[in-house]
Design an enzyme around this catalytic site. Sequence first.
Site, PDB file in Angstrom:
ATOM      1  N   GLU A 108       0.573  -1.201   0.206  1.00 12.00           N
ATOM      2  CA  GLU A 108      -0.060   0.291   0.152  1.00 12.00           C
ATOM      3  C   GLU A 108       1.023   1.358   0.029  1.00 12.00           C
ATOM      4  OE1 GLU A 108      -2.293   1.700  -0.868  1.00 12.00           O
ATOM      5  OE2 GLU A 108      -4.257   1.152   0.937  1.00 12.00           O
ATOM      6  N   ASP A 109       0.247   2.336  -0.436  1.00 15.06           N
ATOM      7  CA  ASP A 109       0.980   3.588  -0.823  1.00 15.06           C
ATOM      8  C   ASP A 109       1.006   3.767   0.507  1.00 15.06           C
ATOM      9  OD1 ASP A 109      -2.126   4.141  -0.576  1.00 15.06           O
ATOM     10  OD2 ASP A 109      -0.997   5.979  -2.023  1.00 15.06           O
ATOM     11  N   ASP A 112      -3.869   5.730   6.362  1.00 16.39           N
ATOM     12  CA  ASP A 112      -4.333   7.533   7.152  1.00 16.39           C
ATOM     13  C   ASP A 112      -5.159   6.456   7.961  1.00 16.39           C
ATOM     14  OD1 ASP A 112      -4.266   9.893   7.229  1.00 16.39           O
ATOM     15  OD2 ASP A 112      -5.985   9.937   5.104  1.00 16.39           O
ATOM     16  N   PHE A 161      -0.662  16.018   3.807  1.00 11.34           N
ATOM     17  CA  PHE A 161      -1.276  15.975   2.920  1.00 11.34           C
ATOM     18  C   PHE A 161       0.259  15.414   1.516  1.00 11.34           C
ATOM     19  CE2 PHE A 161      -3.216  15.194  -1.378  1.00 11.34           C
ATOM     20  CZ  PHE A 161      -4.314  14.440  -0.662  1.00 11.34           C
ATOM     21  N   ARG A 174       0.554  12.195  -9.406  1.00  4.91           N
ATOM     22  CA  ARG A 174       1.005  11.073  -9.241  1.00  4.91           C
ATOM     23  C   ARG A 174       2.769  10.682  -9.886  1.00  4.91           C
ATOM     24  NH1 ARG A 174      -2.809   7.840  -7.448  1.00  4.91           N
ATOM     25  NH2 ARG A 174      -5.129   7.848  -8.286  1.00  4.91           N
TER      26      ARG A 174
HETATM   27  P1  5GP Z   1      -6.781   5.513   4.782  1.00  2.56           P
HETATM   28  O1  5GP Z   1      -8.181   4.801   4.437  1.00  2.56           O
HETATM   29  O2  5GP Z   1      -6.045   4.857   4.672  1.00  2.56           O
HETATM   30  O3  5GP Z   1      -7.069   6.839   5.245  1.00  2.56           O
HETATM   31  O4  5GP Z   1      -6.119   6.089   3.334  1.00  2.56           O
HETATM   32  C1  5GP Z   1      -5.912   5.139   2.201  1.00  2.56           C
HETATM   33  C2  5GP Z   1      -6.114   6.089   1.354  1.00  2.56           C
HETATM   34  O5  5GP Z   1      -6.341   6.890   1.030  1.00  2.56           O
HETATM   35  C3  5GP Z   1      -4.265   5.690   0.148  1.00  2.56           C
HETATM   36  O6  5GP Z   1      -4.509   4.588  -0.373  1.00  2.56           O
HETATM   37  C4  5GP Z   1      -4.565   7.198  -0.599  1.00  2.56           C
HETATM   38  O7  5GP Z   1      -4.764   6.206  -1.760  1.00  2.56           O
HETATM   39  C5  5GP Z   1      -5.464   8.398   0.615  1.00  2.56           C
HETATM   40  N1  5GP Z   1      -4.462   8.963   1.402  1.00  2.56           N
HETATM   41  C6  5GP Z   1      -4.194   8.907   2.283  1.00  2.56           C
HETATM   42  N2  5GP Z   1      -3.647   9.928   3.025  1.00  2.56           N
HETATM   43  C7  5GP Z   1      -3.408  10.277   1.904  1.00  2.56           C
HETATM   44  C8  5GP Z   1      -2.300  11.859   1.822  1.00  2.56           C
HETATM   45  O8  5GP Z   1      -1.909  12.367   2.181  1.00  2.56           O
HETATM   46  N3  5GP Z   1      -1.808  12.083   0.356  1.00  2.56           N
HETATM   47  C9  5GP Z   1      -2.820  11.301  -0.925  1.00  2.56           C
HETATM   48  N4  5GP Z   1      -2.396  11.388  -2.115  1.00  2.56           N
HETATM   49  N5  5GP Z   1      -3.785  10.468  -0.610  1.00  2.56           N
HETATM   50  C10 5GP Z   1      -3.570   9.673   0.683  1.00  2.56           C
END
Ligand code: 5GP
Length: 187
Positions: A108-109, A112, A161, A174
Site C-alpha cells: 500500500e502507498d 492514514d 497531505f 502521481r
Molecule cells: P485511509 O483509508 O487509511 O484513510 O487512506 C488510504 C488511502 O487514502 C490511500 O491509499 C491514499 O489513496 C489516500 N490517502 C491518504 N492519505 C493521503 C495523502 O496524504 N495523500 C494522498 N495523495 N492520498 C492519501
Amino acid sequence: MSEPSQPQQGSIEIVDSYLSAPEIANRIADLAREITAAGPFEKPLVVVCVLKGSFLFFADLVRRLDLPCNCVFLGVSSYGGTTESSGAVRLTHDLTLDIADRDVLIVEDIVDTGLTMSYLLTILGARRPRTLRVCTLLHKPARKRVDVQLDYIGFTIEDVFVVGYGLDYDERYRNLPYIGAMRFEPA
Ligand code: 5GP
C-alpha cells in the site's frame, strides 16, 4: 484526511519536497531485505499492488525482492477528488488469483485513517491465505481511526497531505519521482 489548508477557488497548489527519490530508494532496499528474509515460502509470495497509489512503490519493491513472487493487482477507491477522506471504500478491480493457503503481502502507498487497510484485511483474510502481511510506504498515525497491523513501514510521517511517487491530488502528481507535501496559497 490531512488538510494543511483547504483549496480555495483561485488558490495555487504548492508542493514542497518531503522525501527525496534517493531517500525512498534506500528505504525500499531495506524493506525488500526484511521481506526477503521472512522467506523462503512454500509457493511464490503473492504480492498485491493496491491501485492506483502504490503502483510505483510496488514496481520498485518487487524488483528488489530476492524471492519467487506472483504479482497481482487490486483496485480500491477511497477518496473523491479532494484531500478529504470519505471513509467509504470501494473495490474497483479484484484479484485474478486464488490466494487460499498462500503467503500474501499487501503493498500500500499510505495508511492514514486505516479504513482502507482494515477493509482489505477483512476481504482478503476471508479468502483464507496462509499468511497475510502488510507493507506500507507511508504511515500517518495522527489520523488513525481504526487499528491495523502494519508489518513493514517505510516512513512514519506527520499530518501532511503528500503527493507524488504514485500518490495523487485530484488524479495529478502521481508521476513525481519524489514525495512532496502539498499546501494551498491564495492566488
Ligand atoms: P485511509 O483509508 O487509511 O484513510 O487512506 C488510504 C488511502 O487514502 C490511500 O491509499 C491514499 O489513496 C489516500 N490517502 C491518504 N492519505 C493521503 C495523502 O496524504 N495523500 C494522498 N495523495 N492520498 C492519501
